[in-house]
Design a protein around this motif. Sequence first.
Motif, PDB file in Angstrom:
ATOM      1  N   UNK A   1     -23.146   7.992  18.317  1.00 24.84           N
ATOM      2  CA  UNK A   1     -22.111   7.721  17.314  1.00 24.84           C
ATOM      3  C   UNK A   1     -22.671   6.909  16.152  1.00 24.84           C
ATOM      4  N   UNK A   2     -23.421   5.873  16.438  1.00 24.37           N
ATOM      5  CA  UNK A   2     -23.978   5.027  15.386  1.00 24.37           C
ATOM      6  C   UNK A   2     -24.953   5.800  14.507  1.00 24.37           C
ATOM      7  N   UNK A   3     -25.760   6.659  15.122  1.00 21.96           N
ATOM      8  CA  UNK A   3     -26.722   7.453  14.346  1.00 21.96           C
ATOM      9  C   UNK A   3     -25.998   8.460  13.471  1.00 21.96           C
ATOM     10  N   UNK A   4     -24.910   9.054  13.985  1.00 27.04           N
ATOM     11  CA  UNK A   4     -24.141  10.016  13.195  1.00 27.04           C
ATOM     12  C   UNK A   4     -23.449   9.336  12.024  1.00 27.04           C
ATOM     13  N   UNK A   5     -22.959   8.115  12.230  1.00 26.68           N
ATOM     14  CA  UNK A   5     -22.336   7.379  11.128  1.00 26.68           C
ATOM     15  C   UNK A   5     -23.358   7.074  10.036  1.00 26.68           C
ATOM     16  N   UNK A   6     -24.568   6.737  10.446  1.00 29.66           N
ATOM     17  CA  UNK A   6     -25.628   6.479   9.464  1.00 29.66           C
ATOM     18  C   UNK A   6     -25.942   7.747   8.670  1.00 29.66           C
ATOM     19  N   UNK A   7     -25.975   8.884   9.363  1.00 30.77           N
ATOM     20  CA  UNK A   7     -26.233  10.149   8.679  1.00 30.77           C
ATOM     21  C   UNK A   7     -25.101  10.505   7.718  1.00 30.77           C
ATOM     22  N   UNK A   8     -23.862  10.207   8.112  1.00 34.39           N
ATOM     23  CA  UNK A   8     -22.738  10.498   7.235  1.00 34.39           C
ATOM     24  C   UNK A   8     -22.759   9.635   5.979  1.00 34.39           C
ATOM     25  N   UNK A   9     -23.178   8.382   6.124  1.00 34.55           N
ATOM     26  CA  UNK A   9     -23.311   7.526   4.945  1.00 34.55           C
ATOM     27  C   UNK A   9     -24.367   8.075   3.999  1.00 34.55           C
ATOM     28  N   UNK A  10     -25.472   8.545   4.567  1.00 33.41           N
ATOM     29  CA  UNK A  10     -26.525   9.141   3.735  1.00 33.41           C
ATOM     30  C   UNK A  10     -26.020  10.419   3.074  1.00 33.41           C
ATOM     31  N   UNK A  11     -25.239  11.208   3.812  1.00 32.54           N
ATOM     32  CA  UNK A  11     -24.691  12.443   3.257  1.00 32.54           C
ATOM     33  C   UNK A  11     -23.755  12.150   2.087  1.00 32.54           C
ATOM     34  N   UNK A  12     -22.843  11.191   2.275  1.00 35.34           N
ATOM     35  CA  UNK A  12     -21.879  10.862   1.225  1.00 35.34           C
ATOM     36  C   UNK A  12     -22.539  10.209   0.017  1.00 35.34           C
ATOM     37  N   UNK A  13     -23.665   9.526   0.234  1.00 39.98           N
ATOM     38  CA  UNK A  13     -24.343   8.833  -0.859  1.00 39.98           C
ATOM     39  C   UNK A  13     -25.303   9.717  -1.633  1.00 39.98           C
ATOM     40  N   UNK A  14     -25.716  10.850  -1.052  1.00 38.61           N
ATOM     41  CA  UNK A  14     -26.772  11.647  -1.674  1.00 38.61           C
ATOM     42  C   UNK A  14     -26.297  13.014  -2.140  1.00 38.61           C
ATOM     43  N   UNK A  15     -25.322  13.605  -1.456  1.00 34.87           N
ATOM     44  CA  UNK A  15     -24.868  14.942  -1.839  1.00 34.87           C
ATOM     45  C   UNK A  15     -23.926  14.876  -3.033  1.00 34.87           C
ATOM     46  N   UNK A  16     -23.826  15.942  -3.813  1.00 33.71           N
ATOM     47  CA  UNK A  16     -22.857  15.966  -4.919  1.00 33.71           C
ATOM     48  C   UNK A  16     -21.455  15.699  -4.385  1.00 33.71           C
ATOM     49  N   UNK A  17     -20.751  14.722  -4.937  1.00 29.56           N
ATOM     50  CA  UNK A  17     -19.486  14.303  -4.320  1.00 29.56           C
ATOM     51  C   UNK A  17     -18.379  15.346  -4.367  1.00 29.56           C
ATOM     52  N   UNK A  18     -18.313  16.124  -5.441  1.00 30.01           N
ATOM     53  CA  UNK A  18     -17.191  17.056  -5.587  1.00 30.01           C
ATOM     54  C   UNK A  18     -17.181  18.152  -4.528  1.00 30.01           C
ATOM     55  N   UNK A  19     -18.272  18.918  -4.336  1.00 32.43           N
ATOM     56  CA  UNK A  19     -18.232  19.942  -3.274  1.00 32.43           C
ATOM     57  C   UNK A  19     -18.084  19.351  -1.876  1.00 32.43           C
ATOM     58  N   UNK A  20     -18.677  18.173  -1.656  1.00 31.98           N
ATOM     59  CA  UNK A  20     -18.540  17.549  -0.339  1.00 31.98           C
ATOM     60  C   UNK A  20     -17.107  17.092  -0.111  1.00 31.98           C
ATOM     61  N   UNK A  21     -16.473  16.569  -1.139  1.00 33.23           N
ATOM     62  CA  UNK A  21     -15.090  16.112  -1.004  1.00 33.23           C
ATOM     63  C   UNK A  21     -14.158  17.274  -0.692  1.00 33.23           C
ATOM     64  N   UNK A  22     -14.422  18.429  -1.271  1.00 33.50           N
ATOM     65  CA  UNK A  22     -13.597  19.607  -0.991  1.00 33.50           C
ATOM     66  C   UNK A  22     -13.704  20.017   0.473  1.00 33.50           C
ATOM     67  N   UNK A  23     -14.870  19.844   1.055  1.00 33.77           N
ATOM     68  CA  UNK A  23     -15.040  20.175   2.467  1.00 33.77           C
ATOM     69  C   UNK A  23     -14.406  19.118   3.364  1.00 33.77           C
ATOM     70  N   UNK A  24     -14.566  17.862   2.994  1.00 35.32           N
ATOM     71  CA  UNK A  24     -14.036  16.783   3.832  1.00 35.32           C
ATOM     72  C   UNK A  24     -12.514  16.748   3.838  1.00 35.32           C
ATOM     73  N   UNK A  25     -11.908  17.235   2.770  1.00 36.98           N
ATOM     74  CA  UNK A  25     -10.450  17.195   2.667  1.00 36.98           C
ATOM     75  C   UNK A  25      -9.785  17.928   3.832  1.00 36.98           C
ATOM     76  N   UNK A  26     -10.441  18.961   4.338  1.00 33.47           N
ATOM     77  CA  UNK A  26      -9.835  19.772   5.401  1.00 33.47           C
ATOM     78  C   UNK A  26      -9.703  19.005   6.714  1.00 33.47           C
ATOM     79  N   UNK A  27     -10.455  17.903   6.859  1.00 31.85           N
ATOM     80  CA  UNK A  27     -10.428  17.151   8.126  1.00 31.85           C
ATOM     81  C   UNK A  27      -9.389  16.034   8.123  1.00 31.85           C
ATOM     82  N   UNK A  28      -8.666  15.876   7.025  1.00 30.29           N
ATOM     83  CA  UNK A  28      -7.643  14.832   6.966  1.00 30.29           C
ATOM     84  C   UNK A  28      -6.516  15.110   7.957  1.00 30.29           C
ATOM     85  N   UNK A  29      -6.304  16.389   8.271  1.00 35.53           N
ATOM     86  CA  UNK A  29      -5.246  16.770   9.203  1.00 35.53           C
ATOM     87  C   UNK A  29      -5.805  17.150  10.572  1.00 35.53           C
ATOM     88  N   UNK A  30      -7.023  16.728  10.882  1.00 37.02           N
ATOM     89  CA  UNK A  30      -7.625  17.071  12.174  1.00 37.02           C
ATOM     90  C   UNK A  30      -6.835  16.440  13.317  1.00 37.02           C
TER      91      UNK A  30
END
Length: 321
Positions: A179-208
């Motif tokens: 879990x801790x390693x995955x959280x670190x990877x997610x922080x790197x993903x959110x900090x390095x990937x273009x925010x707009x396309x990533x945000x469009x993908x993440x939006x779908x998990x708000x209702x998970x």
Amino acid sequence: MALRALDNTMPAAVKERPKKVAKVAAPAPAAVKASSPGSGKRKKKNDENSSPKAMAAAGEQAVEYIPSEELEAADHPKAKAAGLVAELDSKDWIRACEALNDARRLAIHHSALLNPILEKVMLAIVKLMKNPRSAVLKTSIMACTDIFNSFGNLLSSVSDASFDKLLLLKASQDKRFVCEEAEKAMRAMAASMPPLPLLKKLKTYVHHANLRVRAKAAVAISHCTARMDIEAMKEFGMSALLQVAAELLNDRLPEAREAARSVVGSVHGAFAKEAAARADKEEEKEEGAPSVAASWESFCSLSLPPISAQAVAKIAAASPQ
């Protein structure tokens, strides 16, 4: 008919059968040696007779989790890059872990060699992230972190590999070291990937259905929103951002609610900055133009139901300007 004599009841030719003696199995030489009083050596187990859990634990102890800053450059980087995809697809999970560390080395020290095969490597890493072995899983997540840090701006083209979904699921696990390693990877993903396309993908998990997945997605959304300027927010939809935040404000987990407040703060900051710049440009401050606070409340009222609009406006009012 003449009677037979009593002392001749059994025929003379029949002899008494010998009694059976119980067979005692001789102990195996190895067992005798191990159990002899003078032997100080312990009995050695064969690997094939060892329990699968013991063998797996011994194998996983052989895998070394090397921090990114301690990974050295590959000895033969071109050769490593040429055979990397095949090694990642190896049935031997220890070899697969070694290949994952090679991918990390190439990402950190030889990114030009990894770039041409980046899509194939990401697909192979996603496949390894589904491996049930904890060692393979953790090493593959560590590889994601290093690749995000080196190629984050290029990964939107290979995002169909669904590594974002896998990371959310792994970050929601009960195994803490995963879990801790995955959280670190997610922080790197959110900090390095273009925010707009990533945000469009993440939006779908708000209702998970899984509340932990919702919380991890909320944190990643807050990180993306913090990196967006007003133009990117408008492209996504500022009203849509507020609606996402309003939904998460009522989530069961504090982590999701805190992330929602962060999203509201980012949207309000961008909105206020643009409103102030517009007012300065048009020089309408002295002509009774609505203040930034009034404009914000009006925007919330148009974007959200009354109760949600009141809650969002209250968060912005309480945040430091």
